[in-house]
Write a protein that holds these residues in place. Structure first.
Motif, short mmCIF file in Angstrom:
data_model
loop_
_atom_site.label_atom_id
_atom_site.label_comp_id
_atom_site.label_asym_id
_atom_site.label_seq_id
_atom_site.Cartn_x
_atom_site.Cartn_y
_atom_site.Cartn_z
N GLN A 1 0.87 -1.17 0.00
CA GLN A 1 0.00 0.00 0.00
C GLN A 1 0.90 1.22 0.00
O GLN A 1 1.61 1.50 0.97
CB GLN A 1 -0.91 0.01 1.22
CG GLN A 1 -1.82 1.22 1.28
CD GLN A 1 -2.68 1.23 2.53
OE1 GLN A 1 -2.98 0.17 3.08
NE2 GLN A 1 -3.06 2.41 2.99
N LEU A 2 0.90 1.97 -1.11
CA LEU A 2 1.86 3.05 -1.33
C LEU A 2 1.24 4.41 -1.03
O LEU A 2 0.06 4.65 -1.30
CB LEU A 2 2.35 3.04 -2.78
CG LEU A 2 3.01 1.76 -3.28
CD1 LEU A 2 3.33 1.89 -4.77
CD2 LEU A 2 4.27 1.46 -2.48
N ASN A 3 2.07 5.31 -0.52
CA ASN A 3 1.71 6.72 -0.39
C ASN A 3 2.57 7.49 -1.40
O ASN A 3 3.72 7.85 -1.12
CB ASN A 3 1.97 7.21 1.04
CG ASN A 3 1.52 8.64 1.26
OD1 ASN A 3 1.49 9.45 0.33
ND2 ASN A 3 1.17 8.97 2.48
N GLY A 4 2.04 7.68 -2.59
CA GLY A 4 2.83 8.26 -3.67
C GLY A 4 3.35 9.64 -3.35
O GLY A 4 4.51 9.97 -3.65
N ALA A 5 2.49 10.51 -2.76
CA ALA A 5 2.93 11.87 -2.45
C ALA A 5 4.09 11.85 -1.46
O ALA A 5 5.03 12.66 -1.56
CB ALA A 5 1.76 12.68 -1.91
N ALA A 6 4.04 10.93 -0.48
CA ALA A 6 5.12 10.84 0.51
C ALA A 6 6.41 10.34 -0.13
O ALA A 6 7.50 10.75 0.28
CB ALA A 6 4.69 9.91 1.65
N ILE A 7 6.31 9.44 -1.11
CA ILE A 7 7.51 8.97 -1.81
C ILE A 7 8.17 10.11 -2.55
O ILE A 7 9.40 10.30 -2.48
CB ILE A 7 7.14 7.82 -2.77
CG1 ILE A 7 6.59 6.62 -1.99
CG2 ILE A 7 8.35 7.40 -3.59
CD1 ILE A 7 6.01 5.53 -2.88
N LEU A 8 7.38 10.92 -3.26
CA LEU A 8 7.94 12.08 -3.94
C LEU A 8 8.56 13.05 -2.95
O LEU A 8 9.66 13.59 -3.18
CB LEU A 8 6.87 12.79 -4.77
CG LEU A 8 6.81 12.43 -6.27
CD1 LEU A 8 6.43 10.98 -6.47
CD2 LEU A 8 5.81 13.34 -7.00
#
Length: 963
Positions: A566-573
């Motif tokens: 389950q990914l948090n895309g904004a947090a990865i960026l």
């Protein structure tokens, strides 16, 4: 429109074969019934006191005034409560209407038990709904989709949050809607737009409240049975509503206020099979097959919050003059997130295929697919954000004047809707050398088997790879806002003159209607990286910090599928110092400018109508109306056309990039139509009547299909244009007729009706590609070819057009009965509806591989509903079921919208309540009792899975307070 009884026989006897119109905002006269006006879109919902006629008149020689009061007397005689009361009121509105219509009405303010007005509408014959995220949303009537349906609230056209013409009815809380009428036939005084039908919703008129002060408060908690299986979905929610009505100054001033709030989980577990490109491919085994793009398995979690508010003030200044003001506002926020995986790019030579299983038409439905990392095949991990904020406002001022035989009703209104959807698409893939300057996609393999309308099987060769943060990298993060604004400013005046001494006509009516409609669409975009990491210049795959990912595994029926991150895309960026900033991008994503634009529509209508009331036609009464409506329409769109070669004007996008390859467009047309109408009801007995109606009707083209923007490309010296929209579309014109029979049981205890209908629709909006198109003749600038100094040659034009139409015809039957048994069982009642609809319209479609002919979108051949209810003393209960057979729709959830076939479904609901005192009542409610999923498939092949979505069973428990 007056609510009198109508007839068919005169149509047959006199040879009249006109066409019809309806009124969603009628005249309210002193002699007329206020409750009758409500059926036509006014804000009155209960009958005014009946006035007695000449007591010396013969029993069979009723005056027109007493004829007009029959509905008032009938409604005033209703003494039952609960579901029986709602059924009997609805039947009486239908019985005394001039038009063919069906009604749902609340027994009291805040009395409709449904989540939204969409659920309530599906209880009517020939009416069905498409479930979006498990909720009824878009309404279909008689096999026609929402783009063919006109919708009003208190007589005013409603703007849309859908980005097209159709209304999303889950925007309207049922607690704030007092009555809704579905007009199946038309009459001249009706606002145009209802080829499929017209839905007129109404809020309550406080001057018609039963007491000086009225208050309803409802509080319910909810539980969703599926939420525990879905990441990020709360299992509990609530519904709160309060509605108050007060009368002041000797009942000359009425005030009504209402608020309704809903908070609930957004829940869906879905298995998705994706479409074919329609190309036959030779497999290594020597088989020829249609390959699909891939498949998905995803959890959708989040929450939904809707708040609705309404206010009404009515002032009766004199016995002849009344002023009113009302406003409705609803906002809906759906915070939805999708997590799972997507096996992508099976077709196009991107995967090696073995052990292929083919369906009956040659489409691959199972096998093993693998990629060595050099092609664009991968089991992507996905994280999607579908958060949407929508709002609707509708309000206006109304004046009614009644003086002797003269009656004037004027209304000015403002309605607007907005929709702001943020569609975020995040993908991650397994990489070798992740974190270096030379990452490469890992080799991968998937074995799957579709199971038609059941869940299929999926397995990965190395499932642990997809939960290992050392292997998984974020490949792409895309943000795609869809922003729509829809606004209407309208004015109308209706004038009516009574003819009490005429042997044929009871009144003459005329009116004018003006509507200025503005629609704006804005597209923006932000993209980091690229799918599968193929474009290193767009950004390298990013490592995923442990704080931005967690391992999720499936439960229940989905438990066999591979675990995922389950990914948090904004947090990865953010961990890599990147912030997404979606803007219009004319450089790399020119479609964001091309698909933005505006459409302006101006409607100028006049109508004339004569109300029929003939006491003796072959020994029976004949009522109805005949009329003509003149509708003038002007439609224009502003957008950008890509002309190329620097031949345009300077356009600077949100990134500061300036292009000279685009020129502004202002394109459109005007048209006018004469729309005749006829409605007749022939009263065979006091309890039996036949109906006939005929009308020419029209619906405006879907407004999003009238955008002017277009892109272009040049090849072989030819100028080609793409866009798929056109402001030159004609409206959807149709001729329709109805023939029906109705029988009403004694003591208002029920009814039986049956009828047939036929519609011939001249054209449907479809996409088309023209070759050697004459752009100059259509007002489209063709740029100069620098090699010749002359305009480029005409090439392809990808646009929308009015394709040949066809017919829609069908049969409808309805039955309702209570007081079937005596004593304690007298409160038992039943309702049942059945509709059979067919059409000769076919839509060729090759998304399933081999070409298949799908039906008209929204058309189910069979639609049925049934309910059993019981009211006895303080106890009430109701169990209901809604069935619709398969139908085609373009609401398939995938990477892009796809036209699919929705399988047949039946949804069951239950509600029971017990009144402890006159003020307090406990309520239990169970929606979607059997957890009926939505199932789709491609083409005519049920074995080729489209989407299987489970939304869960929702249980409510609460209390109501009434004063």
């Amino acid at each position: 429109m007056e609510l009198k009884r109508n007839v068919l026989a005169l149509a047959l006897a006199s040879g009249l074969c006109f066409t019809a119109g309806i009124n969603a905002m009628p005249t309210d006269t002193g002699a007329n019934v206020a409750g009758a006006a409500a059926t036509n879109g006014a804000t009155s919902d209960q009958a005014a006191p009946a006035q007695q006629g000449d007591q010396t008149a013969k029993k069979d020689d009723k005056s027109k005034e007493t004829q007009d009061q029959q509905l008032a007397k009938s409604l005033g005689a209703i003494t039952v409560t609960g579901y029986n009361q709602g059924m009997e009121k609805a039947i009486d509105y239908q019985r005394y209407a001039d038009t063919i219509q069906n009604v749902i009405t609340a027994a009291d303010i805040g009395g409709l038990p449904d989540q939204s007005i969409a659920d309530a509408l599906t209880r009517l014959p020939g009416v069905s709904a498409e479930r979006i995220a498990g909720q009824a949303s878009q309404i279909n009537i008689r096999g026609l989709s929402g783009n063919f349906i006109q919708t009003t609230l208190n007589g005013r056209e409603q703007p849309s949050t859908s980005g097209s013409n159709y209304i999303q009815f889950d925007q309207y809380p049922s607690e704030l809607i007092n009555m809704a009428t579905v007009y199946k036939s038309s009459q001249a005084s009706l606002v145009t737009g209802g080829v499929g039908g017209t839905i007129a919703m109404e809020t309550a008129n406080p001057l018609n409240a039963p007491k000086e002060q009225n208050l309803n408060i409802d509080a319910r908690g909810s539980y969703n049975s599926q939420a525990s299986d879905v990441a990020g979905a709360p299992s509990t929610g609530y519904r709160l509503s309060a509605a108050w009505q007060g009368k002041f100054l000797n009942d000359t001033l009425g005030v009504g206020l209402g608020v309704a709030q809903m908070y609930q989980p957004h829940v869906a577990e879905q298995f998705v099979g994706e479409a074919s490109d329609g190309n036959l491919t030779k497999l290594p085994s020597g088989q020829y097959a249609y390959l699909t793009q891939g498949l998905q398995v995803q959890q959708n979690g989040g929450s939904e919050r809707r708040t609705g508010e309404m206010a009404t003030v009515v002032w009766k200044a004199t016995d002849e003059l009344q002023f009113g003001a009302d406003a409705f506002y609803s906002k809906f926020k759906d915070s939805s997130f999708g997590y799972g995986f997507r096996t992508q790019n099976i077709y196009g030579g991107n995967a090696t295929i073995s052990n292929a299983v083919l369906g009956p038409y040659g489409t691959m439905t199972g096998g093993t697919v693998s990629g060595d990392g050099t092609t664009q095949f991968s089991n992507e991990t996905t994280a999607d954000n579908y958060t949407t904020n929508t709002s609707v406002f509708s309000g206006g001022l109304n004046m009614k004047w009644n003086h002797g035989p003269w009656h004037v009703n004027s209304d000015v209104s403002l309605s607007r809707a907005s929709s702001d959807e943020i569609n975020v698409d995040t993908t991650a893939d397994p990489y070798n050398n992740l974190g270096t300057a030379t990452p490469s996609l890992m080799a991968q393999s998937t074995t799957y088997q579709l199971a038609g309308r059941s869940l299929g099987t999926v397995s990965f060769a190395n499932p642990g790879t997809y939960t290992n943060l050392s292997d998984m990298g974020l490949s792409r993060y895309g943000v795609y806002p869809y922003i729509y604004h829809d606004k209407m400013k309208a004015f109308r005046t209706d004038v009516k003159y009574d003819l009490p001494n005429s042997s044929w006509f009871s009144a003459l009516e005329a009116g004018v209607y003006i509507n200025n409609h503005t629609y704006n669409a804005d597209r923006e975009v932000y993209v980091y990286g690229s799918e599968w990491g193929t474009d290193k210049t767009a950004g390298l795959p990013l490592t995923i910090p442990s704080s931005a990912a967690s391992v999720r595994c499936w439960k229940g029926d989905f438990a066999s599928y591979p675990c995922f991150l389950q990914l948090n895309g904004a947090a990865i960026l953010a961990a890599h110092g990147i912030t997404a900033n979606p803007v219009k991008d004319i450089n790399k994503n020119s479609w964001s400018e091309i698909q933005s634009g505006s459409v302006d529509e101006q409607t100028r209508d006049l109508y004339f109508q004569a109300d029929i009331d003939a006491q003796e036609v072959f020994g029976h009464e004949l009522t109805g109306n005949v009329g003509m409506r003149y509708s003038h329409q002007k439609q224009y769109s502003d957008g950008l056309q890509q002309v190329g070669n620097g031949a345009g004007v300077p356009i600077t996008d949100g990134n500061g990039y300036t292009s000279y390859d685009y020129a502004p467009l202002h394109v459109g047309k005007t048209y006018s139509d004469w729309l005749p109408s006829l409605n007749l009801a022939y009263h065979l007995t006091d309890d039996d009547q036949m109906r006939f109606s005929a009308a020419k009707v029209l619906a405006r083209p879907p407004i999003n299909k009238m955008l002017a923007g277009s892109g272009s490309w040049v090849s072989n010296g030819q100028y080609n244009v793409w866009g798929g929209t056109s402001p030159l579309l004609d409206p959807l014109r149709a001729f329709q007729w109805d023939l029906g029979y109705e029988h009403y049981f004694d003591d208002q205890s029920g009814m039986f009706s049956t009828g047939v209908f036929y519609k011939h629709i001249d054209s449907f909006i479809q996409d088309v590609t023209y070759n050697n198109y004459d752009f100059a003749a259509a007002g489209i600038t063709v740029p100069t070819d620098p090699t010749t100094g002359q305009p480029y040659l005409n090439g392809e034009y990808q646009t929308s057009y009015n394709a040949s139409g066809g017919s829609v015809k069908g049969l409808e039957m309805a039955f309702a009965k209570n007081h079937i048994f005596p004593g304690i069982w007298s409160g038992l009642g039943v309702q049942a509806n059945f509709a059979l609809t067919t059409s000769n319209v076919r839509n060729p479609n090759n998304l399933g591989g081999a070409e298949a002919n799908l039906s008209l979108p929204g058309l189910s051949k069979r639609v049925a509903s049934a309910a059993v209810f019981y009211d006895y003393g303080p106890f009430s209960a109701r169990v209901s079921g809604n069935y619709r057979s398969k139908f085609a729709s373009d609401t398939q959830m995938a990477v892009n919208n796809q036209m699919v076939t929705f399988a047949a479904e039946t949804v069951y609901d239950f509600q029971a309540s017990y009144a402890f005192t006159d003020q307090w009542r406990a309520v239990v409610q169970v929606l979607n009792i059997s957890n009926q999923p939505t199932r789709t498939y491609f083409g005519s092949d049920p074995s080729q899975t489209g989407t299987i979505q489970y939304f869960g069973r929702t249980t409510y428990l609460g209390v109501e307070f009434k004063l």
